[in-house]
Design a protein around this motif. Structure first.
Motif, PDB file in Angstrom:
ATOM      1  N   SER A 153      16.756  -5.749  24.250  1.00  0.00           N
ATOM      2  CA  SER A 153      17.732  -5.810  25.335  1.00  0.00           C
ATOM      3  C   SER A 153      18.990  -5.034  24.987  1.00  0.00           C
ATOM      4  O   SER A 153      19.575  -4.371  25.843  1.00  0.00           O
ATOM      5  N   VAL A 154      19.409  -5.083  23.702  1.00  0.00           N
ATOM      6  CA  VAL A 154      20.608  -4.362  23.267  1.00  0.00           C
ATOM      7  C   VAL A 154      20.396  -2.854  23.370  1.00  0.00           C
ATOM      8  O   VAL A 154      21.243  -2.113  23.888  1.00  0.00           O
TER       9      VAL A 154
ATOM     10  N   ASP B 129      14.840  -9.402  27.509  1.00  0.00           N
ATOM     11  CA  ASP B 129      15.493  -8.808  28.683  1.00  0.00           C
ATOM     12  C   ASP B 129      16.705  -9.624  29.114  1.00  0.00           C
ATOM     13  O   ASP B 129      16.979  -9.766  30.298  1.00  0.00           O
TER      14      ASP B 129
ATOM     15  N   GLY C  10      19.803  -8.883  28.952  1.00  0.00           N
ATOM     16  CA  GLY C  10      20.752  -8.061  29.699  1.00  0.00           C
ATOM     17  C   GLY C  10      20.447  -8.029  31.186  1.00  0.00           C
ATOM     18  O   GLY C  10      21.315  -8.342  32.018  1.00  0.00           O
TER      19      GLY C  10
ATOM     20  N   ASP D  84      22.471  -9.526  34.444  1.00  0.00           N
ATOM     21  CA  ASP D  84      22.830  -8.657  35.575  1.00  0.00           C
ATOM     22  C   ASP D  84      22.634  -9.363  36.922  1.00  0.00           C
ATOM     23  O   ASP D  84      23.237  -8.961  37.927  1.00  0.00           O
TER      24      ASP D  84
ATOM     25  N   TYR E 240      25.247 -12.767  20.747  1.00  0.00           N
ATOM     26  CA  TYR E 240      25.368 -11.809  21.846  1.00  0.00           C
ATOM     27  C   TYR E 240      26.590 -12.117  22.714  1.00  0.00           C
ATOM     28  O   TYR E 240      27.195 -11.198  23.298  1.00  0.00           O
TER      29      TYR E 240
ATOM     30  N   ASP F 146      29.143  -9.694  24.853  1.00  0.00           N
ATOM     31  CA  ASP F 146      28.914  -9.710  26.295  1.00  0.00           C
ATOM     32  C   ASP F 146      29.439 -11.027  26.848  1.00  0.00           C
ATOM     33  O   ASP F 146      28.775 -12.071  26.745  1.00  0.00           O
TER      34      ASP F 146
END
Length: 422
Positions: free
Chosen positions: A30-31, A170, A172, A176, A196, A200
């Protein structure tokens, strides 16, 4: 030997895997993005990151900050209502609990607390979905990332998965969505999510609850394959496995490709006592199998962690629950009031010692084991806030020396080594 054509960035990423420190959480995909890193099942049986595109030093710098294999994070807010135990860490409350639905409780891995909390969360609308793991549709022994939006989704994903999964591959794209959700996973997965959050801020905004199972590790793929062979079901013929449930812990249920079903006891699967556990190297030196960093952690509660094979089929199961934050306590109380969770006796950290002696040993040995790893040139594990130095100060120097030397010996012997992912 390392591929001489590899870039420095690849070398650094693969070093985590090659030294046996990868936990398989999937966060690095994901990163970096799926065009750069993909989580793939290896010949070893583990899920590991494979570099498939350009990978920058800056991206690997970020991965080194968030990887739970080498960074174990708490990330808990200050809480005046919480107390701190030297072994078990932050706790607001310790209590026996189980799901209020008898059928779900009996089918669950222990008392079904995580299932009951997930059911409450989707029913109440407190979150939009649950991010957790269910049995893989393509690899029966494995777990796979799963989103639950309904009660039926939650039930589909209930039950322990003693095998590789990558629940954060996933994260990220899930953030979203801008929707609130809860996460249920292993302590190392929770550490990954907490790590994380430092890069973020949407994690703190959208991940409303982090829930952890107290974890002793899982069988190495080779040992798991050996167990299947002994049960008469070669790995290639495995169609389905239920690791536990229908009792506490209940039998292991194995189905082959021909539809035949075989049952084995929990002790058949693990062996009698922790000395027989064949678990990955990283699990052996884990400084946080107890879910520090989660809002709630739920554990097995067998006396001295010993399962009675004669009674496990009839035991409905009860979780020993550590509520670590005020928000976790509010969640437990709301789930009880709504009829999804029932609670029993209040317990103490010393009860947790009795239920989970192997977790006590890991805390006591944690600092020495990590020191031994670093002394041999290994990456080690950064775990600020887990009291390892203070715990080590309470231990006999001979004990610490044995733990340090044992880790050094295993590292030199190559026990931690894994091949480069492909």
């Amino acid at each position: 030997m390392l591929d001489r054509c590899r870039s420095a960035a690849k070398d650094r990423l693969y070093r985590i895997v090659e030294e046996g420190m990868c936990t398989g959480c999937g966060l690095c995909q994901s990163v970096a993005g799926e065009d750069s890193i993909q989580i793939r099942t290896q010949a070893t049986g583990y899920k590991r990151p494979v570099v498939v595109g350009d990978l920058s030093d800056e991206t690997v710098d970020t991965i080194y900050q968030v990887c739970p294999g080498i960074n174990v994070s708490q990330h808990l807010p200050a809480d005046a209502s919480a107390s701190e135990d030297l072994i078990w860490g932050r706790n607001v409350r310790n209590v026996m609990a189980w799901t209020a639905q008898p059928d779900v409780r009996f089918k669950a891995s222990t008392g079904g607390v995580m299932t009951g909390l997930a059911q409450y969360l989707v029913a109440s609308g407190d979150v939009d979905f649950i991010l957790h793991v269910k049995a893989s549709d393509s690899e029966p022994a494995f777990g796979e990332r799963h989103l639950s939006f309904t009660n039926a989704d939650v039930i589909e994903a209930s039950g322990s998965r003693y095998g590789p999964a990558a629940p954060l591959l996933d994260i990220g794209p899930l953030l979203d969505r801008g929707q609130a959700f809860a996460f249920i996973g292993k302590p190392c997965d929770v550490s990954a999510l907490n790590n994380y959050a430092r890069i973020d801020p949407r994690v703190d905004e959208l991940v409303r609850y982090k829930l952890a199972i107290v974890c002793g590790g899982y069988l190495t793929p080779d040992s798991f394959n050996g167990f299947l062979e002994q049960a008469g079901v070669p790995r290639k013929d495995l169609a389905r496995i239920r690791y536990r449930g229908n009792g506490c812990p209940g039998p292991v249920e194995i189905e082959n490709a021909q539809g035949e079903v075989f049952f084995r006891s929990y002790n058949d699967f693990w062996g009698e006592g922790e000395t027989n556990w064949s678990i990955p190297f990283r699990c052996k030196i884990c400084p946080n199998g107890i879910g520090e960093g989660a809002d709630i952690a739920a554990a097995d509660s067998w006396p001295d962690c010993q399962v009675d094979s004669a009674t496990e089929k009839d035991d409905p199961g009860s979780n020993a629950v550590i509520v670590r934050t005020s928000s976790g306590n509010d969640l437990m109380n709301a789930a009880v009031e709504a009829g999804f969770i029932e609670t029993g006796d209040e317990i103490t950290p010393r009860d947790m010692d009795f239920f989970q002696p192997h977790q006590v040993l890991k805390k006591q040995a944690g600092m020495a084991r990590i020191e031994g790893l670093v002394e041999e040139g290994g990456l080690g594990i950064r775990c600020k806030g887990h009291r390892l130095a203070q715990i080590a100060d309470t231990m006999d120097e001979d004990f610490l020396k044995r733990q340090r030397d044992g880790t050094r010996r295993r590292f030199r012997a190559g026990d931690s080594e894994e091949p480069t992912p492909v």
